[in-house]
Enzyme design. Structure first.
Site, PDB file in Angstrom:
ATOM      1  N   HIS A  69     -15.565  10.704  28.853  1.00 26.07           N
ATOM      2  CA  HIS A  69     -15.870  12.106  29.125  1.00 26.07           C
ATOM      3  C   HIS A  69     -17.363  12.362  29.054  1.00 26.07           C
ATOM      4  CE1 HIS A  69     -16.527  13.523  24.887  1.00 26.07           C
ATOM      5  NE2 HIS A  69     -15.671  12.575  24.579  1.00 26.07           N
ATOM      6  N   ASP A 186     -21.104  10.410  21.764  1.00 22.23           N
ATOM      7  CA  ASP A 186     -19.724  10.805  22.057  1.00 22.23           C
ATOM      8  C   ASP A 186     -19.780  11.870  23.146  1.00 22.23           C
ATOM      9  OD1 ASP A 186     -17.095  11.707  22.030  1.00 22.23           O
ATOM     10  OD2 ASP A 186     -17.302  12.770  20.118  1.00 22.23           O
ATOM     11  N   GLU A 220     -12.880  17.174  27.852  1.00 24.73           N
ATOM     12  CA  GLU A 220     -12.273  16.418  26.759  1.00 24.73           C
ATOM     13  C   GLU A 220     -12.516  17.076  25.406  1.00 24.73           C
ATOM     14  OE1 GLU A 220     -11.720  13.424  23.586  1.00 24.73           O
ATOM     15  OE2 GLU A 220     -13.497  14.612  24.062  1.00 24.73           O
ATOM     16  N   GLU A 221     -13.718  17.603  25.193  1.00 25.91           N
ATOM     17  CA  GLU A 221     -14.055  18.172  23.883  1.00 25.91           C
ATOM     18  C   GLU A 221     -13.252  19.428  23.551  1.00 25.91           C
ATOM     19  OE1 GLU A 221     -15.544  16.798  21.616  1.00 25.91           O
ATOM     20  OE2 GLU A 221     -17.073  15.426  22.380  1.00 25.91           O
ATOM     21  N   ASP A 240     -14.159   5.822  24.481  1.00 21.04           N
ATOM     22  CA  ASP A 240     -14.720   6.933  23.733  1.00 21.04           C
ATOM     23  C   ASP A 240     -15.429   6.354  22.515  1.00 21.04           C
ATOM     24  OD1 ASP A 240     -15.232   9.543  22.730  1.00 21.04           O
ATOM     25  OD2 ASP A 240     -13.355  10.273  23.583  1.00 21.04           O
ATOM     26  N   HIS A 320     -20.176  14.146  15.939  1.00 23.20           N
ATOM     27  CA  HIS A 320     -20.321  15.597  16.095  1.00 23.20           C
ATOM     28  C   HIS A 320     -21.509  16.150  15.312  1.00 23.20           C
ATOM     29  CE1 HIS A 320     -16.206  16.804  17.950  1.00 23.20           C
ATOM     30  NE2 HIS A 320     -16.639  15.641  18.424  1.00 23.20           N
TER      31      HIS A 320
END
Length: 344
Positions: A69, A186, A220-221, A240, A320
């Site tokens: 993604h 990510d 995706e997130e 991922d 994140h």
């Protein structure tokens, strides 16, 4: 077989520099399409804006899918305060305390771009007694604009309004020791790996055993990135990030193979073949369980796609937040995929 290190890292840095929080990915998907076509592969987009790169295999009897993604975490203008500053809502799940003091860009509907900074509502140690203790969340943080605005009407006059995207500066850095430090490894790190895989196949004259479709997802997130995939894909491997931390075997130097995440177990057969591919290439890997994780494969299965699925990715520390991985993990991810796809 030699992964083109310069191409992988240059690609990573280029796509990192294109803002693409979930739902605002048209520019980066267009650039990925250009890269794919430059390598001689077909590229198309779905109605939702996802990208599909088709790679002919030695046989068209089956179709394998790889997904990564390109959408990232971010924020959106929730409201304009009376003093002209911005209140925001998260897009995806950035760790908000890590945003305190981070630079950002606000993009208006007219395409204007303004810079700013995420701050606590108690931002000054010399002014606020709770500057350290005040909670860092959406109700206690704001964006300070780098414009001469003192009231709400002046900010609105700039063209800024609720619903405008706020993009976080990724601060991408590649160190001499091989570390990649950046937000949004990510999953732009894995997108760069897939493009480096295509570059390797092109340069070495390799083809996968079966037709390959590389799916670049854009939501995706927020949970539904690959809820639709091309119906001829029979097996999907999400590429991922690999988790690094307590009770996990993966490090920043390894390729992670996930056997189970919050959505349940991945295909036993696919996971087993991924492990064998890592062994065949001499890639350092770890098999782990992720309790707080979901992937494009989970979205595809919940979307009703009749597929088997697996999950791999380079080990990424501090997900994140301000993330980090090492080049060996990125290179290992490409090499594992070469073996898994049966490229020759």
């Amino acid at each position: 077989m030699q992964v083109n290190k310069e191409y992988l890292l240059d690609t990573l840095k280029e796509i990192m520099a294109i803002d693409s929080p979930s739902g605002f990915c048209a520019h980066v998907v267009a650039r990925i399409g250009e890269m794919a076509r430059e390598l001689g592969y077909e590229f198309e987009t779905t109605r939702k804006g996802c990208g599909v790169i088709t790679v002919p295999g030695h046989s068209a009897e089956h179709v394998t899918g790889l997904s990564a993604h390109v959408d990232t975490l971010g924020a959106m203008v929730r409201s304009v305060a009376e003093d002209g500053s911005l209140r925001f809502t998260r897009v995806g799940g950035p760790i908000l305390p890590t945003l305190d003091g981070e630079y950002c860009r606000v993009i208006t509907r007219e395409g204007k771009v303004y810079t700013g900074t995420f701050l606590s509502l108690s931002p000054a140690a010399h002014v606020f007694s709770d500057s350290v203790s005040r909670k860092r969340d959406e109700e206690n943080m704001y964006v300070r604009l780098d414009e001469v605005v003192r009231k709400k009407d002046e900010t609105l006059a700039l063209g800024i309004m609720p619903g405008d995207y706020i993009c976080i500066d990724p601060k991408t850095t590649v160190t001499e020791s091989g570390f990649v430090k950046s937000r949004f490894i990510d999953d732009k790190g894995s997108v760069a790996c897939l493009l480096a895989l295509l570059k390797l196949m092109k340069d070495e004259g390799l083809k996968p055993a079966y037709t390959l479709k590389v799916f670049i997802s854009v939501f995706e997130e927020v949970g539904h990135g690959a809820s639709y995939i091309p119906e001829d894909i029979e097996e999907l491997v999400a590429v991922d990030m690999g988790c690094v931390g307590s009770d996990l075997g993966c490090t920043e130097y390894d390729v992670s193979i996930c056997a189970k995440d919050s959505g349940g177990p991945y295909s036993y057969d696919v996971t087993g073949r991924l492990i064998e591919a890592a062994k065949a290439q001499g890639v350092s890997y770890a098999v782990d369980i992720y309790p707080y994780y979901g992937s494009d494969v989970g979205a595809a299965l919940h979307g009703g796609n009749d597929i088997t699925g697996g999950l791999i990715g380079p080990g990424v520390h501090a997900s994140h937040g301000m993330e980090r991985t090492h080049y060996t993990a990125l290179e290992g991810t490409v090499k594992l995929l070469v073996a898994y796809l049966g490229c020759k």
